[in-house]
Design a protein around this motif. Structure first.
Motif, PDB file in Angstrom:
ATOM      1  N   LEU A   1      -2.385  33.985 -36.442  1.00  0.00           N
ATOM      2  CA  LEU A   1      -2.952  32.792 -37.065  1.00  0.00           C
ATOM      3  C   LEU A   1      -4.431  33.010 -37.324  1.00  0.00           C
ATOM      4  CD1 LEU A   1      -2.875  29.742 -37.867  1.00  0.00           C
ATOM      5  CD2 LEU A   1      -3.328  29.233 -35.445  1.00  0.00           C
ATOM      6  N   MET A   2      -4.855  32.745 -38.555  1.00  0.00           N
ATOM      7  CA  MET A   2      -6.283  32.731 -38.895  1.00  0.00           C
ATOM      8  C   MET A   2      -6.700  31.300 -39.125  1.00  0.00           C
ATOM      9  SD  MET A   2      -8.379  34.765 -41.874  1.00  0.00           S
ATOM     10  CE  MET A   2     -10.147  34.512 -42.106  1.00  0.00           C
ATOM     11  N   MET A   3      -7.814  30.882 -38.516  1.00  0.00           N
ATOM     12  CA  MET A   3      -8.292  29.510 -38.614  1.00  0.00           C
ATOM     13  C   MET A   3      -9.754  29.477 -39.057  1.00  0.00           C
ATOM     14  SD  MET A   3      -6.823  27.955 -35.032  1.00  0.00           S
ATOM     15  CE  MET A   3      -7.485  29.370 -34.116  1.00  0.00           C
ATOM     16  N   ASN A   4     -10.086  28.507 -39.881  1.00  0.00           N
ATOM     17  CA  ASN A   4     -11.476  28.196 -40.189  1.00  0.00           C
ATOM     18  C   ASN A   4     -12.003  27.337 -39.050  1.00  0.00           C
ATOM     19  OD1 ASN A   4     -13.925  27.217 -41.077  1.00  0.00           O
ATOM     20  ND2 ASN A   4     -13.189  26.561 -43.085  1.00  0.00           N
ATOM     21  N   ASN A   5     -12.816  27.918 -38.195  1.00  0.00           N
ATOM     22  CA  ASN A   5     -13.293  27.239 -36.991  1.00  0.00           C
ATOM     23  C   ASN A   5     -14.315  26.153 -37.290  1.00  0.00           C
ATOM     24  OD1 ASN A   5     -13.357  27.144 -34.000  1.00  0.00           O
ATOM     25  ND2 ASN A   5     -15.484  27.812 -34.259  1.00  0.00           N
ATOM     26  N   ARG A   6     -14.781  26.061 -38.525  1.00  0.00           N
ATOM     27  CA  ARG A   6     -15.708  24.990 -38.910  1.00  0.00           C
ATOM     28  C   ARG A   6     -14.970  23.850 -39.622  1.00  0.00           C
ATOM     29  NH1 ARG A   6     -21.058  27.116 -38.935  1.00  0.00           N
ATOM     30  NH2 ARG A   6     -21.064  28.967 -37.602  1.00  0.00           N
ATOM     31  N   ARG A   7     -13.642  23.906 -39.592  1.00  0.00           N
ATOM     32  CA  ARG A   7     -12.849  22.836 -40.211  1.00  0.00           C
ATOM     33  C   ARG A   7     -11.668  22.416 -39.358  1.00  0.00           C
ATOM     34  NH1 ARG A   7      -9.338  23.112 -45.922  1.00  0.00           N
ATOM     35  NH2 ARG A   7      -8.035  21.292 -45.438  1.00  0.00           N
ATOM     36  N   VAL A   8     -10.854  23.371 -38.942  1.00  0.00           N
ATOM     37  CA  VAL A   8      -9.607  23.062 -38.235  1.00  0.00           C
ATOM     38  C   VAL A   8      -9.834  23.095 -36.729  1.00  0.00           C
ATOM     39  CG1 VAL A   8      -7.306  23.950 -37.715  1.00  0.00           C
ATOM     40  CG2 VAL A   8      -8.061  23.775 -40.085  1.00  0.00           C
ATOM     41  N   LEU A   9      -9.370  22.045 -36.056  1.00  0.00           N
ATOM     42  CA  LEU A   9      -9.378  22.028 -34.587  1.00  0.00           C
ATOM     43  C   LEU A   9      -8.025  22.502 -34.099  1.00  0.00           C
ATOM     44  CD1 LEU A   9     -10.585  18.933 -35.707  1.00  0.00           C
ATOM     45  CD2 LEU A   9     -11.660  19.204 -33.482  1.00  0.00           C
ATOM     46  N   HIS A  10      -8.020  23.230 -32.998  1.00  0.00           N
ATOM     47  CA  HIS A  10      -6.758  23.717 -32.451  1.00  0.00           C
ATOM     48  C   HIS A  10      -6.614  23.257 -31.001  1.00  0.00           C
ATOM     49  CE1 HIS A  10      -9.741  26.815 -31.459  1.00  0.00           C
ATOM     50  NE2 HIS A  10      -8.962  27.181 -30.440  1.00  0.00           N
ATOM     51  N   ALA A  11      -5.382  23.207 -30.553  1.00  0.00           N
ATOM     52  CA  ALA A  11      -5.091  22.709 -29.210  1.00  0.00           C
ATOM     53  C   ALA A  11      -3.849  23.408 -28.679  1.00  0.00           C
ATOM     54  CB  ALA A  11      -4.881  21.194 -29.242  1.00  0.00           C
ATOM     55  N   ARG A  12      -3.602  23.198 -27.376  1.00  0.00           N
ATOM     56  CA  ARG A  12      -2.394  23.745 -26.763  1.00  0.00           C
ATOM     57  C   ARG A  12      -1.828  22.720 -25.806  1.00  0.00           C
ATOM     58  NH1 ARG A  12      -4.145  27.899 -23.136  1.00  0.00           N
ATOM     59  NH2 ARG A  12      -3.900  26.357 -21.483  1.00  0.00           N
ATOM     60  N   GLU A  13      -0.531  22.480 -25.909  1.00  0.00           N
ATOM     61  CA  GLU A  13       0.126  21.587 -24.966  1.00  0.00           C
ATOM     62  C   GLU A  13       0.194  22.240 -23.586  1.00  0.00           C
ATOM     63  OE1 GLU A  13       3.784  21.095 -27.090  1.00  0.00           O
ATOM     64  OE2 GLU A  13       3.088  19.271 -28.109  1.00  0.00           O
ATOM     65  N   GLU A  14       0.373  21.446 -22.574  1.00  0.00           N
ATOM     66  CA  GLU A  14       0.395  21.975 -21.208  1.00  0.00           C
ATOM     67  C   GLU A  14       1.440  23.080 -21.066  1.00  0.00           C
ATOM     68  OE1 GLU A  14       1.054  20.469 -16.571  1.00  0.00           O
ATOM     69  OE2 GLU A  14       1.427  19.115 -18.256  1.00  0.00           O
ATOM     70  N   PHE A  15       1.010  24.169 -20.451  1.00  0.00           N
ATOM     71  CA  PHE A  15       1.899  25.303 -20.225  1.00  0.00           C
ATOM     72  C   PHE A  15       2.548  25.131 -18.849  1.00  0.00           C
ATOM     73  CE2 PHE A  15       2.829  29.657 -18.875  1.00  0.00           C
ATOM     74  CZ  PHE A  15       3.480  30.150 -19.999  1.00  0.00           C
ATOM     75  N   ILE A  16       3.869  24.997 -18.837  1.00  0.00           N
ATOM     76  CA  ILE A  16       4.574  24.680 -17.592  1.00  0.00           C
ATOM     77  C   ILE A  16       5.236  25.921 -16.994  1.00  0.00           C
ATOM     78  CG2 ILE A  16       6.406  23.292 -16.551  1.00  0.00           C
ATOM     79  CD1 ILE A  16       5.819  21.196 -18.753  1.00  0.00           C
ATOM     80  N   SER A  17       5.921  26.677 -17.801  1.00  0.00           N
ATOM     81  CA  SER A  17       6.610  27.866 -17.271  1.00  0.00           C
ATOM     82  C   SER A  17       6.747  28.920 -18.353  1.00  0.00           C
ATOM     83  CB  SER A  17       7.996  27.485 -16.728  1.00  0.00           C
ATOM     84  OG  SER A  17       8.828  27.004 -17.781  1.00  0.00           O
ATOM     85  N   GLY A  18       7.075  30.155 -17.921  1.00  0.00           N
ATOM     86  CA  GLY A  18       7.195  31.261 -18.855  1.00  0.00           C
ATOM     87  C   GLY A  18       5.979  32.170 -18.774  1.00  0.00           C
ATOM     88  N   TYR A  19       5.812  32.989 -19.777  1.00  0.00           N
ATOM     89  CA  TYR A  19       4.676  33.915 -19.801  1.00  0.00           C
ATOM     90  C   TYR A  19       4.280  34.181 -21.252  1.00  0.00           C
ATOM     91  CZ  TYR A  19       2.054  38.281 -19.715  1.00  0.00           C
ATOM     92  OH  TYR A  19       1.100  39.243 -19.911  1.00  0.00           O
ATOM     93  N   ARG A  20       2.986  34.194 -21.490  1.00  0.00           N
ATOM     94  CA  ARG A  20       2.469  34.559 -22.810  1.00  0.00           C
ATOM     95  C   ARG A  20       1.172  35.328 -22.661  1.00  0.00           C
ATOM     96  NH1 ARG A  20       3.353  28.826 -25.861  1.00  0.00           N
ATOM     97  NH2 ARG A  20       5.405  28.560 -24.941  1.00  0.00           N
TER      98      ARG A  20
END
Length: 423
Positions: A380-399
């Motif tokens: 994913l490429m994002m324009n950091n001066r325009r788009v805000l990004h977030a992540r939902e709570e990570f409960i289990s698994g691995y990344r």
């Protein structure tokens, strides 16, 4: 009162000003003038005497900006002239059909075409009657939950790495939508670095040239490295050179619960606030908020930021927001709010918190969010001066997630160069 140049920097920020307004004050070419008057220290070019349209050019300025290849590199456009050179003219020929010629005391001869003079006019009157050429605006498409681009903006990793037209497509889509997916990306640490370097020099910080997050392992260096829910934000507003773009890449993924990705179009949200909550939008555009970041043993990083930057039409043109790094509103914030609202301190502080709460409520609502799972092979490429990004709570698994940054100047410079080269 701000000059035009000061206003551009004020509303857009120094880095964006050069790219949001690349031809600001650049005027349409003409082939004739009504007349040129020569004075002791300057010449006055009359573009249209009847309408009072003229430009003044001082000899100091003309000598300093001689466009000939002896004074300015023909390819790099860098100055070769010592500015301290004598700017005393010995002969000025204003009778030329298409140009003004000046001979200087040192024997150098300079030629300034009428088109060049009009393009570079800096001291003028009623110049708008010569039909100013508007700054070209690249296409921007605003979106929310109900208007997420379908199909999503996408390019192929291998095509971008091999072909400038594909790289241009990536940058144009990122500019238009604020983000773009890069498909068929090899699930390796090197992939994001290689793509970032393809765009331009990577933006370094105490994270290094690349950041790495392994969700599912204990790490307390930063809240984004934890399993906690991460609210919508732009990265590193506390840095003087906050990232212009970010590349985010999942290189390892084991199924589990939680951890979904979220994007919010900050320009769409800002446009909504401008239409429905204009007073709050005005406050967030004109009141700077302190930010500070302390990371492990590194020094403290702090700066003031306007939440929204706006263009000449008052529309959002930039964004800085990170709730966890936002510091207490201070005396400067309060003073600015009082100036915006023409009110006392009590009302100003109350209104500021109303504006911040309104922004937060919209930011966290489903109305403006785009939710998806980011998996290996889809960077994913994002324009950091325009788009805000977030992540939902990570409960289990691995990344295992990694990424790199490019500066605002680098990616917009690359975009402009490819547009010029491939047009």
């Amino acid at each position: 009162m701000f000059s035009f140049a000061q206003k551009v920097v004020r509303i857009a920020g120094p880095a964006r000003a050069a790219y949001l307004f690349p031809l600001a004050r650049r005027l349409a070419s003409v082939t004739t003038v009504s007349g040129i008057d020569k004075g002791d220290e300057s010449i006055l070019v009359n573009w249209n005497k009847k309408k009072g349209a003229w430009s003044k050019f001082h000899f100091d300025w003309l000598r300093d900006n001689c466009p000939c290849p002896k004074c300015k590199h023909s390819v790099l456009q860098q100055r070769l002239l010592d500015t301290l050179e004598d700017a005393t003219p010995t002969k000025v020929d204003v009778e030329g059909k298409d140009a003004v010629e000046v001979e200087w005391r040192d024997g150098h001869r300079s030629q300034y075409s009428h088109d060049w003079l009009l393009t570079n006019s800096y001291c003028h009157n009623n110049i708008s009657v010569i039909k100013p050429q508007p700054a070209p605006k690249r296409k921007i498409t605003l979106w929310d939950r109900d208007a997420v681009p379908d199909p999503p903006p996408e390019v192929n990793y291998h095509n971008v790495m091999a072909d400038d037209k594909s790289m241009l497509a990536l940058l144009q889509k990122t500019y238009q939508y604020g983000y773009c997916f890069i498909l068929d990306t090899p699930p390796t640490l090197e992939s994001s670095v290689e793509m970032g370097e393809r765009i331009g020099p990577l933006l370094n910080s105490f994270y290094g040239l690349q950041w790495n997050i392994e969700l599912g392992k204990m790490n307390v260096d930063h809240i984004s490295y934890s399993k906690a829910r991460i609210l919508p934000h732009t990265d590193n507003p506390s840095f003087f050179d906050a990232p212009g773009t970010g590349l985010m890449h999942v290189i390892a993924y084991e199924d589990g619960e939680g951890g979904g990705s979220v994007l919010v179009d900050g320009f769409k949200l800002g446009d909504h606030m401008k239409q429905h909550f204009p007073e709050y939008f005005s406050l967030l555009s004109n009141v700077s908020i302190p930010y500070k970041l302390t990371f492990k043993d590194a020094a403290n990083y702090h700066i003031r930021r306007y939440t929204f930057l706006v263009d000449d039409d008052g529309d959002p043109s930039g964004l800085h927001f990170n709730h966890i790094d936002r510091q207490p509103l201070d005396e400067e914030s309060l003073y600015q709010a009082k100036e915006v609202l023409s009110c006392d301190a009590d009302v100003a502080l109350k209104k500021m918190y109303q504006a911040i709460r309104c922004f937060h409520q919209l930011l966290y609502s489903d109305e403006f969010t785009y939710k998806f799972d980011l998996r290996p092979g889809r960077m994913l490429m994002m324009n950091n001066r325009r788009v805000l990004h977030a992540r939902e709570e990570f409960i289990s698994g691995y990344r295992h997630v990694c990424g790199v940054y490019n500066s605002e100047q680098e990616w917009l410079s690359k975009l402009e160069k490819l547009e010029n080269d491939l047009s």
